[in-house]
Design a protein around this motif. Structure first.
Motif, PDB file in Angstrom:
ATOM      1  N   MET A  62       0.833  -1.205   0.000  1.00  0.00           N
ATOM      2  CA  MET A  62       0.000   0.000   0.000  1.00  0.00           C
ATOM      3  C   MET A  62       0.868   1.256   0.000  1.00  0.00           C
ATOM      4  O   MET A  62       0.593   2.221  -0.717  1.00  0.00           O
ATOM      5  CB  MET A  62      -0.946  -0.015   1.195  1.00  0.00           C
ATOM      6  N   GLY A  63       1.932   1.256   0.804  1.00  0.00           N
ATOM      7  CA  GLY A  63       2.848   2.385   0.822  1.00  0.00           C
ATOM      8  C   GLY A  63       3.545   2.564  -0.517  1.00  0.00           C
ATOM      9  O   GLY A  63       3.737   3.694  -0.995  1.00  0.00           O
ATOM     10  N   HIS A  65       2.383   1.712  -3.505  1.00  0.00           N
ATOM     11  CA  HIS A  65       1.426   2.297  -4.444  1.00  0.00           C
ATOM     12  C   HIS A  65       1.326   3.808  -4.252  1.00  0.00           C
ATOM     13  O   HIS A  65       1.285   4.570  -5.224  1.00  0.00           O
ATOM     14  CB  HIS A  65       0.038   1.675  -4.261  1.00  0.00           C
ATOM     15  N   ARG A  66       1.274   4.255  -3.005  1.00  0.00           N
ATOM     16  CA  ARG A  66       1.130   5.678  -2.721  1.00  0.00           C
ATOM     17  C   ARG A  66       2.393   6.460  -3.068  1.00  0.00           C
ATOM     18  O   ARG A  66       2.320   7.620  -3.483  1.00  0.00           O
ATOM     19  CB  ARG A  66       0.698   5.869  -1.268  1.00  0.00           C
ATOM     20  N   ALA A  69       2.233   6.868  -6.840  1.00  0.00           N
ATOM     21  CA  ALA A  69       1.237   7.892  -7.166  1.00  0.00           C
ATOM     22  C   ALA A  69       1.777   9.282  -6.866  1.00  0.00           C
ATOM     23  O   ALA A  69       1.570  10.219  -7.650  1.00  0.00           O
ATOM     24  CB  ALA A  69      -0.055   7.641  -6.378  1.00  0.00           C
ATOM     25  N   GLY A  70       2.486   9.428  -5.758  1.00  0.00           N
ATOM     26  CA  GLY A  70       3.058  10.722  -5.397  1.00  0.00           C
ATOM     27  C   GLY A  70       4.117  11.177  -6.384  1.00  0.00           C
ATOM     28  O   GLY A  70       4.157  12.356  -6.768  1.00  0.00           O
ATOM     29  N   ASP A  92      -6.603  -1.029  -5.779  1.00  0.00           N
ATOM     30  CA  ASP A  92      -5.900   0.030  -5.054  1.00  0.00           C
ATOM     31  C   ASP A  92      -5.176   0.950  -6.034  1.00  0.00           C
ATOM     32  O   ASP A  92      -5.246   2.179  -5.923  1.00  0.00           O
ATOM     33  CB  ASP A  92      -4.917  -0.593  -4.057  1.00  0.00           C
ATOM     34  N   CYS A  93      -4.505   0.371  -7.009  1.00  0.00           N
ATOM     35  CA  CYS A  93      -3.804   1.176  -8.024  1.00  0.00           C
ATOM     36  C   CYS A  93      -4.788   1.977  -8.873  1.00  0.00           C
ATOM     37  O   CYS A  93      -4.526   3.130  -9.231  1.00  0.00           O
ATOM     38  CB  CYS A  93      -2.952   0.287  -8.913  1.00  0.00           C
ATOM     39  N   GLU A  95      -7.533   3.252  -7.964  1.00  0.00           N
ATOM     40  CA  GLU A  95      -7.987   4.414  -7.193  1.00  0.00           C
ATOM     41  C   GLU A  95      -6.925   5.495  -7.115  1.00  0.00           C
ATOM     42  O   GLU A  95      -7.249   6.676  -7.056  1.00  0.00           O
ATOM     43  CB  GLU A  95      -8.385   3.983  -5.779  1.00  0.00           C
ATOM     44  N   LEU A  96      -5.666   5.109  -7.111  1.00  0.00           N
ATOM     45  CA  LEU A  96      -4.581   6.052  -6.842  1.00  0.00           C
ATOM     46  C   LEU A  96      -3.964   6.687  -8.079  1.00  0.00           C
ATOM     47  O   LEU A  96      -3.534   7.834  -8.044  1.00  0.00           O
ATOM     48  CB  LEU A  96      -3.468   5.338  -6.064  1.00  0.00           C
ATOM     49  N   LEU A 194      -5.492  11.091  -6.162  1.00  0.00           N
ATOM     50  CA  LEU A 194      -4.771  10.661  -4.967  1.00  0.00           C
ATOM     51  C   LEU A 194      -5.768  10.563  -3.826  1.00  0.00           C
ATOM     52  O   LEU A 194      -6.612  11.417  -3.668  1.00  0.00           O
ATOM     53  CB  LEU A 194      -3.669  11.672  -4.604  1.00  0.00           C
ATOM     54  N   SER A 195      -5.651   9.521  -3.012  1.00  0.00           N
ATOM     55  CA  SER A 195      -6.527   9.430  -1.845  1.00  0.00           C
ATOM     56  C   SER A 195      -5.693   9.280  -0.607  1.00  0.00           C
ATOM     57  O   SER A 195      -4.521   9.055  -0.662  1.00  0.00           O
ATOM     58  CB  SER A 195      -7.477   8.248  -1.982  1.00  0.00           C
TER      59      SER A 195
END
Length: 195
Positions: A62-63, A65-66, A69-70, A92-93, A95-96, A194-195
């Motif tokens: 999860m980290g 993926h974020r 995205a960042g 998850d991807c 959404e991000l 981004l969520s």
């Protein structure tokens, strides 16, 4: 403008990292290779119990993926080295990541060659690629596919590079987002969700 995400999806030992390294050498624009293995390598080396391990691995992914995205949201082009072997990872991807700015590449390899590579590497559990084989490509939609059974990493990188200027719309991520996450508002082609 958000950066472009070249999303390489395939089993362990399918050749994703080798393709990513060749992409960094062959593409004209700057790209960052963000392999998930690098995120796992950052974790403390203390022993993690079998009870804790699934939660630790999920938080790591999860980290990861974020972080991808960042980087893309900040305008960086990114090559993602991924394994969609668990059902929650793709949603998850979706959404991000800004779906219009993702090129989803299926990296295939024959089971026999995967087994040979796994044995030669010696740093993966025996049978890992075979266990992932059906699940990794279960979503069935790609912008582009390559097969490293016979094609070299450089050939695959060149194929991806040639594809980028004429990538069609909707992208595979846009189609998957509509199919798998119909309740999500579709981000504009100029934005990254981004969520």
């Amino acid at each position: 403008m958000p950066g472009l995400i070249i999303f390489l999806n395939g089993t362990s030992s399918s050749g994703k990292s080798s393709i990513a390294k060749e992409l960094l050498h062959t593409l004209d624009e700057p790209y960052f290779h963000m392999p998930v293995d690098a995120f796992h390598a950052m974790r403390t080396r203390r022993e993690i119990s079998q009870e804790e391990l699934p939660a630790v691995l999920r938080r790591t992914w999860m980290g990861y993926h974020r972080a991808v995205a960042g980087m893309a949201a900040a305008g960086n082009n990114v090559v993602v080295d991924h394994v969609l072997s668990e059902e929650w990872r793709l949603p998850d991807c979706l959404e991000l990541f800004g779906a219009a700015h993702v090129v989803l590449v299926g990296v295939h390899c024959s089971p026999e060659e995967l087994e040979r590579r796994e044995q030669a590497r010696g740093d993966r559990p025996a049978g890992l690629a075979a266990m992932q084989f059906q699940r990794v490509h279960a979503h069935g939609v790609y912008d582009l596919e390559c097969d490293t059974t016979t094609a070299s990493a450089l050939d695959c990188a060149r194929q991806i590079g040639a594809f980028l200027p004429q990538r069609p719309t909707p992208t595979a991520f846009e189609r998957l987002r509509t199919e798998l996450r119909p309740g999500l508002p579709a981000p504009g082609r100029e934005s990254v969700a981004l969520s």
